[in-house]
Design a protein around this motif. Structure first.
Motif, PDB file in Angstrom:
ATOM      1  N   ASP A 206      28.522  35.277  -0.146  1.00 30.81           N
ATOM      2  CA  ASP A 206      30.052  35.345  -0.788  1.00 30.81           C
ATOM      3  C   ASP A 206      29.834  34.806  -2.487  1.00 30.81           C
ATOM      4  O   ASP A 206      30.363  35.374  -3.244  1.00 30.81           O
ATOM      5  CB  ASP A 206      31.066  34.512  -0.376  1.00 30.81           C
ATOM      6  CG  ASP A 206      31.395  35.318   0.953  1.00 30.81           C
ATOM      7  OD1 ASP A 206      31.201  36.524   1.235  1.00 30.81           O
ATOM      8  OD2 ASP A 206      32.092  34.460   2.066  1.00 30.81           O
TER       9      ASP A 206
ATOM     10  N   GLN B  37      20.431  36.463  11.903  1.00 31.31           N
ATOM     11  CA  GLN B  37      20.873  36.624  13.568  1.00 31.31           C
ATOM     12  C   GLN B  37      19.647  36.877  14.542  1.00 31.31           C
ATOM     13  O   GLN B  37      19.445  36.102  15.453  1.00 31.31           O
ATOM     14  CB  GLN B  37      21.814  37.690  13.668  1.00 31.31           C
ATOM     15  CG  GLN B  37      23.157  37.693  13.147  1.00 31.31           C
ATOM     16  CD  GLN B  37      24.049  36.784  14.007  1.00 31.31           C
ATOM     17  OE1 GLN B  37      23.581  36.064  14.941  1.00 31.31           O
ATOM     18  NE2 GLN B  37      25.381  36.670  13.884  1.00 31.31           N
TER      19      GLN B  37
ATOM     20  N   ALA C 197      26.393  28.515  14.558  1.00 35.29           N
ATOM     21  CA  ALA C 197      27.419  28.833  13.723  1.00 35.29           C
ATOM     22  C   ALA C 197      27.507  28.308  12.310  1.00 35.29           C
ATOM     23  O   ALA C 197      27.977  28.740  11.378  1.00 35.29           O
ATOM     24  CB  ALA C 197      28.458  28.557  14.671  1.00 35.29           C
ATOM     25  N   ALA C 198      26.974  26.857  12.202  1.00 41.08           N
ATOM     26  CA  ALA C 198      26.832  26.501  11.025  1.00 41.08           C
ATOM     27  C   ALA C 198      26.069  26.878   9.992  1.00 41.08           C
ATOM     28  O   ALA C 198      26.332  27.189   9.036  1.00 41.08           O
ATOM     29  CB  ALA C 198      26.230  24.746  11.208  1.00 41.08           C
ATOM     30  N   LYS C 199      24.594  27.413  10.544  1.00 38.30           N
ATOM     31  CA  LYS C 199      23.913  28.252   9.639  1.00 38.30           C
ATOM     32  C   LYS C 199      24.371  29.446   9.163  1.00 38.30           C
ATOM     33  O   LYS C 199      24.138  29.977   8.104  1.00 38.30           O
ATOM     34  CB  LYS C 199      22.533  28.509  10.496  1.00 38.30           C
ATOM     35  CG  LYS C 199      21.901  27.126  10.673  1.00 38.30           C
ATOM     36  CD  LYS C 199      20.417  27.494  11.391  1.00 38.30           C
ATOM     37  CE  LYS C 199      19.736  25.829  11.708  1.00 38.30           C
ATOM     38  NZ  LYS C 199      19.143  25.323  10.350  1.00 38.30           N
ATOM     39  N   ILE C 200      25.058  30.415   9.909  1.00 39.78           N
ATOM     40  CA  ILE C 200      25.684  31.608   9.926  1.00 39.78           C
ATOM     41  C   ILE C 200      26.776  31.240   8.792  1.00 39.78           C
ATOM     42  O   ILE C 200      27.019  32.241   7.887  1.00 39.78           O
ATOM     43  CB  ILE C 200      26.416  32.247  10.963  1.00 39.78           C
ATOM     44  CG1 ILE C 200      25.059  32.718  12.063  1.00 39.78           C
ATOM     45  CG2 ILE C 200      27.191  33.410  10.564  1.00 39.78           C
ATOM     46  CD1 ILE C 200      25.753  33.363  13.440  1.00 39.78           C
ATOM     47  N   ALA C 201      27.396  30.118   9.025  1.00 41.20           N
ATOM     48  CA  ALA C 201      28.623  29.691   7.953  1.00 41.20           C
ATOM     49  C   ALA C 201      27.990  29.707   6.397  1.00 41.20           C
ATOM     50  O   ALA C 201      28.561  29.975   5.394  1.00 41.20           O
ATOM     51  CB  ALA C 201      29.354  28.742   8.469  1.00 41.20           C
ATOM     52  N   LEU C 202      26.879  28.827   6.481  1.00 47.17           N
ATOM     53  CA  LEU C 202      26.268  28.556   4.890  1.00 47.17           C
ATOM     54  C   LEU C 202      25.795  30.011   4.491  1.00 47.17           C
ATOM     55  O   LEU C 202      25.901  30.192   3.205  1.00 47.17           O
ATOM     56  CB  LEU C 202      25.156  27.633   5.502  1.00 47.17           C
ATOM     57  CG  LEU C 202      24.282  27.557   4.192  1.00 47.17           C
ATOM     58  CD1 LEU C 202      25.034  27.000   3.088  1.00 47.17           C
ATOM     59  CD2 LEU C 202      23.049  26.220   4.559  1.00 47.17           C
ATOM     60  N   GLN C 203      25.201  30.779   5.384  1.00 48.51           N
ATOM     61  CA  GLN C 203      24.787  32.082   4.923  1.00 48.51           C
ATOM     62  C   GLN C 203      25.730  33.069   4.370  1.00 48.51           C
ATOM     63  O   GLN C 203      25.630  33.702   3.351  1.00 48.51           O
ATOM     64  CB  GLN C 203      23.764  32.850   5.761  1.00 48.51           C
ATOM     65  CG  GLN C 203      23.436  34.133   5.538  1.00 48.51           C
ATOM     66  CD  GLN C 203      22.027  34.151   4.772  1.00 48.51           C
ATOM     67  OE1 GLN C 203      21.944  33.387   3.922  1.00 48.51           O
ATOM     68  NE2 GLN C 203      20.936  34.693   5.318  1.00 48.51           N
ATOM     69  N   THR C 204      26.770  32.902   4.845  1.00 48.29           N
ATOM     70  CA  THR C 204      27.976  33.512   4.582  1.00 48.29           C
ATOM     71  C   THR C 204      28.451  33.175   3.437  1.00 48.29           C
ATOM     72  O   THR C 204      28.919  33.987   2.300  1.00 48.29           O
ATOM     73  CB  THR C 204      29.181  33.610   5.734  1.00 48.29           C
ATOM     74  OG1 THR C 204      28.657  34.211   6.553  1.00 48.29           O
ATOM     75  CG2 THR C 204      30.278  34.468   5.172  1.00 48.29           C
ATOM     76  N   ARG C 205      28.758  31.657   3.055  1.00 45.44           N
ATOM     77  CA  ARG C 205      29.024  31.211   1.663  1.00 45.44           C
ATOM     78  C   ARG C 205      28.218  31.504   0.682  1.00 45.44           C
ATOM     79  O   ARG C 205      28.555  31.899  -0.430  1.00 45.44           O
ATOM     80  CB  ARG C 205      29.201  29.614   1.982  1.00 45.44           C
ATOM     81  CG  ARG C 205      30.205  29.183   2.811  1.00 45.44           C
ATOM     82  CD  ARG C 205      30.617  27.769   2.515  1.00 45.44           C
ATOM     83  NE  ARG C 205      29.468  26.752   2.929  1.00 45.44           N
ATOM     84  CZ  ARG C 205      29.015  26.239   4.044  1.00 45.44           C
ATOM     85  NH1 ARG C 205      29.984  26.630   4.819  1.00 45.44           N
ATOM     86  NH2 ARG C 205      28.116  25.589   4.042  1.00 45.44           N
TER      87      ARG C 205
END
Length: 244
Positions: free
Chosen positions: A144, A119, A133-141
């Motif tokens: 996980d 962030q 948002a796409a980068k955060i989604a990738l980091q979250t995947r």
């Protein structure tokens, strides 16, 4: 962590070398060592976890306790950065380690640290909210998948290659506050006021957790925030990583 020697030189600063000299000048006997797989230290890094590195700390403490020139009742472990996590794990195994010092150590689980740092970096970038948002989604995947071992097929191959390791999984899952809650030793927390890599709020969190321990009496806790220094414990203006 990784193939770092006993100086842990970063941006030309031998961080652990400077710390060792300061402790020695203060009258302490100091032992620091090359991490596994570095210099003449044996062991391999590709299969190592946080627990593996903590095992190395425990073996060093065992060796110190057998020395005639070391008081076995006054052995402390000082952990810098991620080394603070190793100090917490090793100290939680018993009474051999009598005190713990956490220097520039994160006070949140690895997963939270990774998202916090992302962030911070995204806030600097001139990109659209959709791209962020796409980068955060990738980091979250990625996080996980590292935590569960499932879902790596949704992560780009080059990213998986760098992250699908035993060490990264153990780091993502490790919660320093939970580990600290189990300790019965005195704890010293030292942080640079200008640390932007691991902000001083992490030291506050560690202090709160240490003072909230359930033992009676509660083991001593001391927090020291050094003004004007960054994550490397050197004088700084902004403390940002780019200033190193």
């Amino acid at each position: 962590i990784g193939t770092l020697d006993r100086d842990e030189t970063t941006a030309g600063i031998p961080i652990l070398g400077h710390l060792a000299v300061a402790l020695a000048d203060a009258g302490y006997a100091v032992l620091r060592y090359d991490k596994r797989g570095t210099g003449q230290s044996g062991g391999r890094t590709e299969s190592a976890t946080l627990t593996s590195y903590a095992d190395d700390v425990s073996r060093v403490v065992d060796w110190l306790m057998r020395r005639k020139d070391v008081d076995p009742n006054r052995i402390a472990v000082v952990g810098y950065g991620d080394g603070g996590s190793l100090a917490l794990v090793a100290a939680g195994r018993g009474k051999a380690i009598r005190a713990v010092a956490l220097l520039a150590t994160a006070g949140r689980a690895g997963r939270e640290v990774a998202l916090e740092q992302q962030q911070k970096e995204l806030a600097r970038l001139a990109i659209t909210d959709a791209d962020k948002a796409a980068k955060i989604a990738l980091q979250t995947r990625l996080l996980d998948a590292a935590a569960t071992g499932k879902g790596w097929d949704a992560v780009p191959g080059d990213v998986r290659k760098a992250s699908d390791t035993p060490w990264f999984r153990s780091w993502v899952l490790f919660d320093p506050v939970a580990a600290l809650a189990k300790l019965s030793q005195p704890v010293l927390i030292v942080h640079g006021a200008l640390d932007r890599q691991v902000p001083v709020a992490h030291a506050d969190r560690l202090e709160s957790a240490s003072r909230a321990r359930k033992q009676s009496p509660v083991p001593p806790t001391r927090k020291v925030v050094i003004p004007g220094v960054n994550h490397l414990f050197v004088a700084a203006t902004t403390g940002e990583v780019g200033e190193y």
